[in-house]
Motif scaffolding. Structure first.
Motif, mmCIF file in Angstrom:
data_model
loop_
_atom_site.group_PDB
_atom_site.id
_atom_site.type_symbol
_atom_site.label_atom_id
_atom_site.label_comp_id
_atom_site.label_asym_id
_atom_site.label_seq_id
_atom_site.Cartn_x
_atom_site.Cartn_y
_atom_site.Cartn_z
ATOM 1 N N ARG A 311 0.840 -1.215 0.000
ATOM 2 C CA ARG A 311 0.000 0.000 0.000
ATOM 3 C C ARG A 311 0.864 1.250 0.000
ATOM 4 N NH1 ARG A 311 -4.537 -0.236 4.592
ATOM 5 N NH2 ARG A 311 -4.961 1.841 3.712
ATOM 6 N N LEU A 312 1.903 1.249 0.837
ATOM 7 C CA LEU A 312 2.780 2.414 0.909
ATOM 8 C C LEU A 312 3.515 2.642 -0.407
ATOM 9 C CD1 LEU A 312 4.248 1.918 4.488
ATOM 10 C CD2 LEU A 312 2.875 3.860 3.722
ATOM 11 N N GLU A 313 3.994 1.557 -1.010
ATOM 12 C CA GLU A 313 4.776 1.697 -2.235
ATOM 13 C C GLU A 313 3.895 1.901 -3.456
ATOM 14 O OE1 GLU A 313 7.880 -1.319 -2.343
ATOM 15 O OE2 GLU A 313 8.159 -1.076 -0.180
ATOM 16 N N ALA A 314 2.592 1.710 -3.303
ATOM 17 C CA ALA A 314 1.657 2.099 -4.355
ATOM 18 C C ALA A 314 1.413 3.605 -4.304
ATOM 19 C CB ALA A 314 0.339 1.344 -4.204
ATOM 20 N N ILE A 315 1.462 4.174 -3.104
ATOM 21 C CA ILE A 315 1.303 5.623 -2.952
ATOM 22 C C ILE A 315 2.512 6.348 -3.521
ATOM 23 C CG2 ILE A 315 1.100 7.524 -1.289
ATOM 24 C CD1 ILE A 315 -0.348 5.519 0.575
ATOM 25 N N VAL A 316 3.710 5.861 -3.166
ATOM 26 C CA VAL A 316 4.956 6.464 -3.671
ATOM 27 C C VAL A 316 5.780 5.347 -4.311
ATOM 28 C CG1 VAL A 316 6.883 7.989 -3.149
ATOM 29 C CG2 VAL A 316 4.882 8.000 -1.662
ATOM 30 N N PRO A 317 5.564 5.074 -5.594
ATOM 31 C CA PRO A 317 6.282 3.979 -6.259
ATOM 32 C C PRO A 317 7.783 4.244 -6.356
ATOM 33 C CG PRO A 317 4.357 4.680 -7.527
ATOM 34 C CD PRO A 317 4.586 5.715 -6.473
ATOM 35 N N LEU A 318 8.532 3.194 -6.635
ATOM 36 C CA LEU A 318 9.982 3.270 -6.713
ATOM 37 C C LEU A 318 10.452 4.384 -7.647
ATOM 38 C CD1 LEU A 318 12.816 2.141 -6.097
ATOM 39 C CD2 LEU A 318 12.450 0.474 -7.936
ATOM 40 N N ASN A 319 9.795 4.542 -8.775
ATOM 41 C CA ASN A 319 10.234 5.513 -9.776
ATOM 42 C C ASN A 319 9.522 6.862 -9.674
ATOM 43 O OD1 ASN A 319 12.178 3.852 -11.163
ATOM 44 N ND2 ASN A 319 10.447 2.672 -11.960
ATOM 45 N N ALA A 320 8.831 7.105 -8.574
ATOM 46 C CA ALA A 320 8.133 8.380 -8.410
ATOM 47 C C ALA A 320 9.132 9.537 -8.390
ATOM 48 C CB ALA A 320 7.315 8.372 -7.120
ATOM 49 N N ASP A 321 8.791 10.618 -9.067
ATOM 50 C CA ASP A 321 9.635 11.813 -9.085
ATOM 51 C C ASP A 321 9.109 12.777 -8.031
ATOM 52 O OD1 ASP A 321 11.229 13.970 -9.580
ATOM 53 O OD2 ASP A 321 10.430 14.407 -11.583
ATOM 54 N N THR A 322 9.775 12.791 -6.873
ATOM 55 C CA THR A 322 9.352 13.662 -5.775
ATOM 56 C C THR A 322 10.252 14.889 -5.646
ATOM 57 O OG1 THR A 322 10.684 12.437 -4.160
ATOM 58 C CG2 THR A 322 8.403 11.700 -4.497
ATOM 59 N N GLY A 323 11.161 15.072 -6.602
ATOM 60 C CA GLY A 323 12.079 16.203 -6.570
ATOM 61 C C GLY A 323 13.444 15.821 -6.029
ATOM 62 N N GLU A 324 14.472 16.537 -6.463
ATOM 63 C CA GLU A 324 15.824 16.277 -5.983
ATOM 64 C C GLU A 324 15.911 16.527 -4.482
ATOM 65 O OE1 GLU A 324 18.289 14.909 -7.274
ATOM 66 O OE2 GLU A 324 18.511 15.372 -9.415
ATOM 67 N N ARG A 325 16.888 15.881 -3.842
ATOM 68 C CA ARG A 325 17.006 15.998 -2.390
ATOM 69 C C ARG A 325 17.932 17.104 -1.931
ATOM 70 N NH1 ARG A 325 20.950 11.733 -0.966
ATOM 71 N NH2 ARG A 325 21.692 10.737 -2.850
ATOM 72 N N TYR A 326 18.693 17.680 -2.860
ATOM 73 C CA TYR A 326 19.544 18.836 -2.558
ATOM 74 C C TYR A 326 19.428 19.837 -3.706
ATOM 75 C CZ TYR A 326 22.084 16.074 0.990
ATOM 76 O OH TYR A 326 22.429 15.321 2.086
ATOM 77 N N ASP A 327 19.908 21.050 -3.467
ATOM 78 C CA ASP A 327 19.999 21.989 -4.578
ATOM 79 C C ASP A 327 21.129 21.535 -5.503
ATOM 80 O OD1 ASP A 327 22.487 22.869 -3.511
ATOM 81 O OD2 ASP A 327 21.520 24.475 -2.384
ATOM 82 N N ALA A 328 21.231 22.177 -6.669
ATOM 83 C CA ALA A 328 22.167 21.729 -7.693
ATOM 84 C C ALA A 328 23.605 21.728 -7.205
ATOM 85 C CB ALA A 328 22.039 22.619 -8.929
ATOM 86 N N GLU A 329 24.008 22.735 -6.421
ATOM 87 C CA GLU A 329 25.383 22.823 -5.938
ATOM 88 C C GLU A 329 25.685 21.684 -4.974
ATOM 89 O OE1 GLU A 329 29.213 24.016 -5.680
ATOM 90 O OE2 GLU A 329 27.683 24.770 -7.064
ATOM 91 N N SER A 330 24.771 21.407 -4.054
ATOM 92 C CA SER A 330 24.989 20.353 -3.059
ATOM 93 C C SER A 330 24.974 18.973 -3.698
ATOM 94 C CB SER A 330 23.933 20.440 -1.960
ATOM 95 O OG SER A 330 24.038 21.672 -1.252
ATOM 96 N N MET A 331 24.208 18.814 -4.778
ATOM 97 C CA MET A 331 24.162 17.508 -5.446
ATOM 98 C C MET A 331 25.509 17.142 -6.071
ATOM 99 S SD MET A 331 21.418 15.761 -5.064
ATOM 100 C CE MET A 331 21.683 14.521 -6.350
ATOM 101 N N LYS A 332 26.366 18.122 -6.276
ATOM 102 C CA LYS A 332 27.692 17.841 -6.840
ATOM 103 C C LYS A 332 28.515 16.974 -5.887
ATOM 104 C CE LYS A 332 27.940 22.138 -9.513
ATOM 105 N NZ LYS A 332 28.656 23.443 -9.673
ATOM 106 N N GLY A 333 28.193 17.021 -4.595
ATOM 107 C CA GLY A 333 28.924 16.223 -3.632
ATOM 108 C C GLY A 333 28.414 14.808 -3.489
ATOM 109 N N VAL A 334 27.303 14.514 -4.152
ATOM 110 C CA VAL A 334 26.729 13.168 -4.102
ATOM 111 C C VAL A 334 27.262 12.389 -5.283
ATOM 112 C CG1 VAL A 334 24.599 11.822 -4.175
ATOM 113 C CG2 VAL A 334 24.663 13.989 -2.915
ATOM 114 N N ASN A 335 28.018 11.354 -5.027
ATOM 115 C CA ASN A 335 28.736 10.644 -6.095
ATOM 116 C C ASN A 335 28.198 9.228 -6.288
ATOM 117 O OD1 ASN A 335 31.255 12.431 -6.920
ATOM 118 N ND2 ASN A 335 30.959 12.639 -4.714
ATOM 119 N N ILE A 336 26.901 9.138 -6.511
ATOM 120 C CA ILE A 336 26.332 7.810 -6.701
ATOM 121 C C ILE A 336 26.022 7.565 -8.172
ATOM 122 C CG2 ILE A 336 25.398 7.775 -4.377
ATOM 123 C CD1 ILE A 336 22.665 8.316 -5.491
#
Length: 336
Positions: A311-336
């Motif tokens: 039920r929970l994962e039907a509300i927010v599916p794996l591929n749901a676009d909920t927005g980036e988790r940091y601003d563009a500058e901070s995302m530069k430090g995320v190396n995944i």
């Protein structure tokens, strides 16, 4: 100390409570208001209450403050160091004067310098779990990991981890010294490490996940319904999840999650934390208040069925676009 479910974190021998305590918001840091004003007395009380309830796994970093967060923890644990398990992080470079340089530093000399500094600030002679906070693009991960391995051999740290890195980096580091944990943002609203196969890599190698922001940076607290519910200087306004159409849609999704929480007679935040636990990971929800520290730990006793998870994962599916988790500058430090 009360009993709370304890779990194995990774496969190197570390056991921790099913729910940890994220301490970042207990002090000012990063030049902005982090989840409201901090009160040292209340924060220390939250740490003590967590211990009473069995929640002795504290998460901090030298860059929180800088140094102030570790120093607050030192005050809280004084005289009871061995009752706590402390995780801290290095790598967001800070001078001895407590100034950010704007760089990430994983060089061997800095690893050793940062570790000695954290030991001093924490008032301890060992760190239970020591993470590279952010990858240094100019230093091979092998050099950083070798330096951490030397600290293990010296007895100054017990287990090692890395934060916000991808599968290739994990494999290279793990080949030098076994990693116990990866710390990354993970929640119903942020599942990128699952989509990219990073969780699968970790499972293959026997590495645990410590999930920060399991409540979606407060989104799933259920207490935020409109922009006026946050202070104008709150850091979260810089996060795309809290902006424009993303914010409107995310609040709608939260209210659907809230309906399930009401059915179960638990809070929305507890449901979000229980979901992370049910996925097999260790959440470290952050708080500086006694009330919420106790509520978060109580989530360890919540049992979710396969139907609940569906039920929970039907509300927010794996591929749901909920927005980036940091601003563009901070995302530069995320190396995944």
């Amino acid at each position: 100390m009360s009993d709370i479910k304890r779990v194995k974190l990774g496969s190197q021998g570390l056991e921790v409570p099913a729910v940890g305590l994220g301490c970042m918001g207990m002090t000012v840091g990063f030049g902005c208001n982090i989840y409201g004003d901090a009160d040292e007395r209340e924060a220390i009380s939250a740490i003590h209450r967590s211990l009473e309830l069995g929640g002795n796994f504290l998460d901090t970093a030298e860059s929180y403050g800088p140094f102030l967060n570790e120093q607050l923890i030192a005050k809280a644990i004084k005289g009871n160091r061995h009752d706590y398990q402390i995780a801290t992080k290095f790598g967001i470079e800070v001078t001895n004067q407590g100034e950010y340089t704007g760089a990430n530093n994983g060089r061997k000399a800095y690893v050793k310098k940062a570790a000695e500094r954290s030991l001093k600030n924490l008032g301890t002679d060992y760190i239970d779990l020591y993470y590279l906070h952010r990858l240094d693009p100019n230093t091979p991960i092998e050099e950083t990991t070798e330096a951490m391995a030397e600290l293990v051999n010296e007895g100054k740290i017990r287990y090692i981890g890395i934060s916000e890195v991808g599968s290739e980096t994990i494999r290279r580091a793990h080949a030098i010294h076994p990693l116990t944990a990866i710390q990354s943002e993970y929640s119903l609203f942020e599942r990128e490490i699952e989509r990219l196969g990073i969780l699968s890599t970790m499972e293959e190698l026997g590495i645990g996940l410590v999930a920060y922001s399991p409540i979606g940076r407060g989104l799933m607290s259920g207490n935020i319904q409109q922009s006026s519910d946050l202070a104008s200087d709150d850091c979260r306004w810089d996060i795309p999840k809290y902006q424009g159409d993303y914010f409107t849609e995310n609040i709608r999704l939260v209210n659907e999650i809230k309906a399930l929480a009401i059915e179960k007679n638990i809070t929305t935040a507890q449901l979000a934390i229980a979901w992370v636990i049910a996925k097999g990971h260790v959440p470290i929800p952050g708080t500086k208040r006694v009330k919420y520290a106790a509520e978060n730990l109580a989530a360890a006793d919540i049992q979710l069925s396969e139907q609940d998870l569906a039920r929970l994962e039907a509300i927010v599916p794996l591929n749901a676009d909920t927005g980036e988790r940091y601003d563009a500058e901070s995302m530069k430090g995320v190396n995944i």
